[in-house]
Design an enzyme around this catalytic site. Structure first.
Site, PDB file in Angstrom:
ATOM      1  N   HIS A  18       1.329   3.887   2.020  1.00  0.00           N
ATOM      2  CA  HIS A  18       1.820   4.628   3.191  1.00  0.00           C
ATOM      3  C   HIS A  18       3.340   4.761   3.167  1.00  0.00           C
ATOM      4  CE1 HIS A  18      -2.006   3.935   5.825  1.00  0.00           C
ATOM      5  NE2 HIS A  18      -2.100   5.005   5.053  1.00  0.00           N
ATOM      6  N   ASP A  75      -0.189  -4.011   6.159  1.00  0.00           N
ATOM      7  CA  ASP A  75      -0.840  -3.540   7.384  1.00  0.00           C
ATOM      8  C   ASP A  75      -2.291  -4.010   7.465  1.00  0.00           C
ATOM      9  OD1 ASP A  75       1.519  -2.295   7.977  1.00  0.00           O
ATOM     10  OD2 ASP A  75       0.782  -0.248   7.764  1.00  0.00           O
ATOM     11  N   HIS A  96       4.666  -4.916  10.304  1.00  0.00           N
ATOM     12  CA  HIS A  96       5.199  -4.326  11.539  1.00  0.00           C
ATOM     13  C   HIS A  96       5.419  -5.375  12.629  1.00  0.00           C
ATOM     14  CE1 HIS A  96       4.520   0.027  10.659  1.00  0.00           C
ATOM     15  NE2 HIS A  96       3.587  -0.456   9.840  1.00  0.00           N
ATOM     16  N   HIS A 146       0.847  -1.199   0.000  1.00  0.00           N
ATOM     17  CA  HIS A 146       0.000   0.000   0.000  1.00  0.00           C
ATOM     18  C   HIS A 146       0.876   1.241   0.000  1.00  0.00           C
ATOM     19  CE1 HIS A 146       0.709  -0.614   4.304  1.00  0.00           C
ATOM     20  NE2 HIS A 146       0.145   0.531   4.605  1.00  0.00           N
ATOM     21  N   HIS A 161      -7.556  -1.000   5.650  1.00  0.00           N
ATOM     22  CA  HIS A 161      -6.526  -0.095   6.174  1.00  0.00           C
ATOM     23  C   HIS A 161      -6.385   1.100   5.223  1.00  0.00           C
ATOM     24  CE1 HIS A 161      -2.808   1.054   8.200  1.00  0.00           C
ATOM     25  NE2 HIS A 161      -2.167   1.024   7.053  1.00  0.00           N
ATOM     26  N   ASP A 211       5.684   4.578   5.282  1.00  0.00           N
ATOM     27  CA  ASP A 211       6.548   3.575   5.917  1.00  0.00           C
ATOM     28  C   ASP A 211       6.577   2.251   5.137  1.00  0.00           C
ATOM     29  OD1 ASP A 211       3.807   3.370   6.871  1.00  0.00           O
ATOM     30  OD2 ASP A 211       4.503   1.867   8.286  1.00  0.00           O
ATOM     31  N   HIS A 212       5.963   2.238   3.959  1.00  0.00           N
ATOM     32  CA  HIS A 212       6.021   1.043   3.103  1.00  0.00           C
ATOM     33  C   HIS A 212       6.622   1.330   1.729  1.00  0.00           C
ATOM     34  CE1 HIS A 212       3.596  -1.410   5.929  1.00  0.00           C
ATOM     35  NE2 HIS A 212       3.308  -0.187   6.344  1.00  0.00           N
TER      36      HIS A 212
HETATM   37 FE    FE Z   1       2.637   0.628   8.180  1.00  0.00          FE
HETATM   38 ZN    ZN Z   2      -0.047   1.476   6.603  1.00  0.00          ZN
END
Ligand code: FE
Ligand code: ZN
Length: 239
Positions: free
Chosen positions: A56, A131, A169, A54, A112, A58-59
Protein backbone atom coordinates in the site's frame (compact mmCIF):
# COMPACT_ATOMS: atom_id res chain seq x y z
CA UNK A 1 19.49 -1.99 18.51
CA UNK A 2 17.43 1.11 18.90
CA UNK A 3 14.05 1.87 17.34
CA UNK A 4 13.24 5.41 16.27
CA UNK A 5 9.58 6.12 15.60
CA UNK A 6 9.02 8.50 12.68
CA UNK A 7 5.59 10.02 12.14
CA UNK A 8 4.56 10.17 8.49
CA UNK A 9 1.54 11.43 6.57
CA UNK A 10 -1.63 11.70 8.70
CA UNK A 11 -1.28 8.84 11.13
CA UNK A 12 1.37 6.49 9.76
CA UNK A 13 4.44 5.30 11.60
CA UNK A 14 7.70 4.43 9.91
CA UNK A 15 10.44 2.95 12.03
CA UNK A 16 14.20 3.21 11.91
CA UNK A 17 15.96 0.17 13.34
CA UNK A 18 19.37 1.48 14.27
CA UNK A 19 22.53 -0.38 15.21
CA UNK A 20 23.90 1.90 17.93
CA UNK A 21 27.52 0.94 17.27
CA UNK A 22 27.73 1.48 13.54
CA UNK A 23 24.71 3.81 13.11
CA UNK A 24 23.61 1.49 10.31
CA UNK A 25 19.85 1.35 9.97
CA UNK A 26 16.87 -0.20 8.24
CA UNK A 27 13.66 1.72 7.69
CA UNK A 28 10.33 -0.09 7.97
CA UNK A 29 7.50 1.14 5.72
CA UNK A 30 8.68 4.62 4.70
CA UNK A 31 5.36 6.27 3.83
CA UNK A 32 7.23 9.28 2.54
CA UNK A 33 10.92 10.05 2.13
CA UNK A 34 11.22 13.49 3.68
CA UNK A 35 10.82 12.76 7.40
CA UNK A 36 13.15 9.78 7.02
CA UNK A 37 15.80 11.83 5.22
CA UNK A 38 15.58 14.54 7.88
CA UNK A 39 16.23 12.10 10.67
CA UNK A 40 18.96 10.25 8.80
CA UNK A 41 20.81 13.47 7.95
CA UNK A 42 20.45 15.04 11.39
CA UNK A 43 21.67 11.93 13.19
CA UNK A 44 24.33 10.69 10.79
CA UNK A 45 22.59 7.43 10.17
CA UNK A 46 23.78 5.07 7.44
CA UNK A 47 20.56 3.90 5.87
CA UNK A 48 21.04 0.39 4.47
CA UNK A 49 17.67 -1.21 3.80
CA UNK A 50 14.00 -0.53 3.31
CA UNK A 51 11.74 -3.22 4.78
CA UNK A 52 8.17 -3.21 3.44
CA UNK A 53 5.30 -5.03 5.17
CA UNK A 54 2.94 -4.63 2.20
CA UNK A 55 2.47 -2.74 -1.04
CA UNK A 56 0.00 0.00 0.00
CA UNK A 57 1.08 3.49 -0.91
CA UNK A 58 1.20 4.72 2.68
CA UNK A 59 3.86 2.06 3.38
CA UNK A 60 6.03 2.24 0.26
CA UNK A 61 5.59 5.88 -0.79
CA UNK A 62 9.18 6.79 0.11
CA UNK A 63 10.88 3.79 -1.55
CA UNK A 64 11.89 5.41 -4.82
CA UNK A 65 13.30 8.61 -3.39
CA UNK A 66 15.18 6.88 -0.56
CA UNK A 67 16.64 4.33 -2.91
CA UNK A 68 17.78 7.02 -5.32
CA UNK A 69 19.39 9.05 -2.57
CA UNK A 70 21.07 6.29 -0.57
CA UNK A 71 21.39 3.47 -3.11
CA UNK A 72 19.83 0.95 -0.72
CA UNK A 73 17.99 -2.34 -1.17
CA UNK A 74 14.27 -2.84 -0.73
CA UNK A 75 13.17 -6.02 1.05
CA UNK A 76 9.65 -7.33 0.43
CA UNK A 77 7.45 -10.37 -0.04
CA UNK A 78 8.20 -12.51 -3.08
CA UNK A 79 4.50 -12.61 -4.01
CA UNK A 80 4.42 -8.81 -4.18
CA UNK A 81 7.47 -8.45 -6.41
CA UNK A 82 5.39 -6.78 -9.10
CA UNK A 83 3.72 -4.22 -6.86
CA UNK A 84 6.31 -3.15 -4.27
CA UNK A 85 8.18 -0.29 -5.95
CA UNK A 86 11.93 -0.82 -6.39
CA UNK A 87 11.95 -4.21 -4.68
CA UNK A 88 15.37 -5.95 -4.68
CA UNK A 89 15.43 -8.70 -2.07
CA UNK A 90 12.55 -11.17 -2.18
CA UNK A 91 11.63 -12.92 1.06
CA UNK A 92 9.12 -15.62 1.88
CA UNK A 93 7.22 -17.13 4.79
CA UNK A 94 9.37 -18.43 7.66
CA UNK A 95 12.59 -17.28 6.05
CA UNK A 96 15.26 -15.57 8.13
CA UNK A 97 16.48 -12.36 6.55
CA UNK A 98 19.90 -11.37 7.88
CA UNK A 99 22.45 -8.65 7.23
CA UNK A 100 25.16 -7.82 9.79
CA UNK A 101 23.41 -7.37 13.12
CA UNK A 102 19.95 -7.20 11.57
CA UNK A 103 18.19 -10.51 11.72
CA UNK A 104 14.46 -10.99 11.30
CA UNK A 105 12.15 -13.89 10.70
CA UNK A 106 9.55 -13.28 8.03
CA UNK A 107 5.93 -14.29 8.56
CA UNK A 108 3.47 -14.25 5.70
CA UNK A 109 0.34 -12.86 7.35
CA UNK A 110 -2.31 -12.32 4.63
CA UNK A 111 -5.71 -10.76 5.21
CA UNK A 112 -5.30 -7.00 4.88
CA UNK A 113 -3.55 -7.76 1.57
CA UNK A 114 -2.68 -11.15 0.12
CA UNK A 115 1.05 -10.42 0.32
CA UNK A 116 1.33 -8.87 3.77
CA UNK A 117 4.34 -9.90 5.89
CA UNK A 118 5.70 -9.16 9.35
CA UNK A 119 9.35 -8.72 10.28
CA UNK A 120 10.12 -10.40 13.59
CA UNK A 121 13.42 -9.38 15.17
CA UNK A 122 13.22 -12.39 17.43
CA UNK A 123 16.44 -11.82 19.37
CA UNK A 124 15.24 -8.38 20.39
CA UNK A 125 11.60 -9.54 20.71
CA UNK A 126 10.25 -6.86 18.41
CA UNK A 127 7.81 -7.37 15.57
CA UNK A 128 6.75 -4.98 12.82
CA UNK A 129 3.16 -5.84 12.00
CA UNK A 130 2.21 -3.22 9.39
CA UNK A 131 -1.56 -3.08 8.91
CA UNK A 132 -2.29 -6.58 10.25
CA UNK A 133 -2.13 -6.22 14.02
CA UNK A 134 -2.68 -2.72 15.40
CA UNK A 135 -2.69 -1.78 19.04
CA UNK A 136 -6.22 -2.74 20.13
CA UNK A 137 -7.27 -3.46 16.57
CA UNK A 138 -6.49 -5.15 13.31
CA UNK A 139 -6.39 -4.09 9.69
CA UNK A 140 -9.33 -4.04 7.36
CA UNK A 141 -9.67 -7.07 5.16
CA UNK A 142 -9.09 -5.69 1.67
CA UNK A 143 -7.81 -8.64 -0.33
CA UNK A 144 -7.73 -11.71 1.87
CA UNK A 145 -10.39 -13.70 3.70
CA UNK A 146 -11.58 -13.50 7.30
CA UNK A 147 -10.01 -16.89 7.88
CA UNK A 148 -6.63 -15.67 6.60
CA UNK A 149 -6.70 -12.62 8.86
CA UNK A 150 -7.81 -14.71 11.84
CA UNK A 151 -4.96 -17.19 11.24
CA UNK A 152 -2.44 -14.38 10.72
CA UNK A 153 -3.37 -12.77 14.04
CA UNK A 154 -3.12 -16.13 15.77
CA UNK A 155 0.39 -16.60 14.41
CA UNK A 156 1.44 -13.35 16.08
CA UNK A 157 -0.46 -14.26 19.24
CA UNK A 158 1.79 -17.30 19.73
CA UNK A 159 5.00 -15.25 20.01
CA UNK A 160 6.56 -14.61 23.44
CA UNK A 161 4.12 -12.44 25.38
CA UNK A 162 6.73 -9.77 26.09
CA UNK A 163 7.23 -9.13 22.36
CA UNK A 164 6.93 -5.48 21.43
CA UNK A 165 4.44 -4.67 18.67
CA UNK A 166 5.31 -1.91 16.19
CA UNK A 167 2.33 -1.31 13.92
CA UNK A 168 1.73 0.87 10.88
CA UNK A 169 -0.71 3.46 12.20
CA UNK A 170 -1.67 5.49 15.25
CA UNK A 171 -5.21 4.12 15.47
CA UNK A 172 -5.06 3.10 19.11
CA UNK A 173 -7.57 5.56 20.56
CA UNK A 174 -10.28 4.88 17.95
CA UNK A 175 -9.59 1.17 18.37
CA UNK A 176 -9.93 1.41 22.13
CA UNK A 177 -13.44 2.87 21.75
CA UNK A 178 -14.50 -0.22 19.85
CA UNK A 179 -12.82 -2.59 22.32
CA UNK A 180 -14.44 -1.04 25.38
CA UNK A 181 -17.87 -0.93 23.71
CA UNK A 182 -17.66 -4.69 23.20
CA UNK A 183 -15.77 -5.61 26.35
CA UNK A 184 -17.04 -3.09 28.93
CA UNK A 185 -15.95 -5.05 32.01
CA UNK A 186 -12.29 -5.43 31.04
CA UNK A 187 -10.37 -3.69 33.84
CA UNK A 188 -7.00 -4.12 32.18
CA UNK A 189 -8.40 -2.42 29.08
CA UNK A 190 -9.70 0.46 31.17
CA UNK A 191 -6.22 0.96 32.60
CA UNK A 192 -4.70 0.80 29.15
CA UNK A 193 -7.12 3.44 27.87
CA UNK A 194 -6.02 5.80 30.64
CA UNK A 195 -2.41 5.21 29.60
CA UNK A 196 -3.22 5.78 25.94
CA UNK A 197 -5.00 9.08 26.59
CA UNK A 198 -2.11 10.26 28.73
CA UNK A 199 0.42 9.50 26.00
CA UNK A 200 -1.61 11.17 23.28
CA UNK A 201 -2.23 14.20 25.46
CA UNK A 202 1.56 14.57 25.69
CA UNK A 203 1.90 14.11 21.95
CA UNK A 204 3.61 10.73 22.40
CA UNK A 205 3.00 7.64 20.27
CA UNK A 206 1.01 4.80 21.84
CA UNK A 207 3.36 2.33 20.16
CA UNK A 208 5.07 0.03 20.75
CA UNK A 209 2.51 -2.08 22.53
CA UNK A 210 3.34 -5.31 24.35
CA UNK A 211 1.84 -8.53 23.03
CA UNK A 212 0.58 -9.47 26.49
CA UNK A 213 -1.50 -6.27 26.67
CA UNK A 214 -2.91 -6.98 23.23
CA UNK A 215 -3.87 -10.53 24.21
CA UNK A 216 -5.69 -9.18 27.26
CA UNK A 217 -7.23 -6.07 25.73
CA UNK A 218 -7.50 -6.36 21.94
CA UNK A 219 -10.96 -7.71 21.19
CA UNK A 220 -9.81 -9.17 17.87
CA UNK A 221 -7.22 -11.33 19.61
CA UNK A 222 -9.87 -12.53 22.04
CA UNK A 223 -12.09 -13.96 19.30
CA UNK A 224 -12.32 -17.72 19.85
CA UNK A 225 -13.14 -18.74 16.28
CA UNK A 226 -13.27 -17.32 12.80
CA UNK A 227 -17.07 -16.78 13.01
CA UNK A 228 -16.88 -14.49 16.02
CA UNK A 229 -13.82 -12.79 14.55
CA UNK A 230 -15.69 -12.10 11.29
CA UNK A 231 -18.64 -10.64 13.20
CA UNK A 232 -16.34 -8.29 15.11
CA UNK A 233 -14.55 -7.23 11.92
CA UNK A 234 -17.86 -6.37 10.25
CA UNK A 235 -19.05 -4.46 13.32
CA UNK A 236 -15.81 -2.48 13.39
CA UNK A 237 -16.12 -1.57 9.71
CA UNK A 238 -19.39 0.17 10.56
CA UNK A 239 -18.44 1.48 14.00
FE1 FE B 1 -1.63 1.58 6.03
ZN1 ZN C 1 -2.39 -1.02 4.28
Amino acid sequence: MKIEIIKCLQDNYSYLIIDKKSQDACVVDPSEAKPIINFVENNRINLKYILNTHHHYDHVGGNLELKKKYNIDVVGFIGDKDRIPEIDILVQDNQIWKSDIFEAKIYHIPGHTTGHIAFHFFKEKKIFTGDTLFSLGCGRIFEGTYKQMFDSLNKIKKLPTDTKIYCGHEYTLQNSNFCIANDPKNLKLKDKIIEIREKLKNNLPTVPSILNDEIECNIFLKAKDVESFSKLRDLKDNF
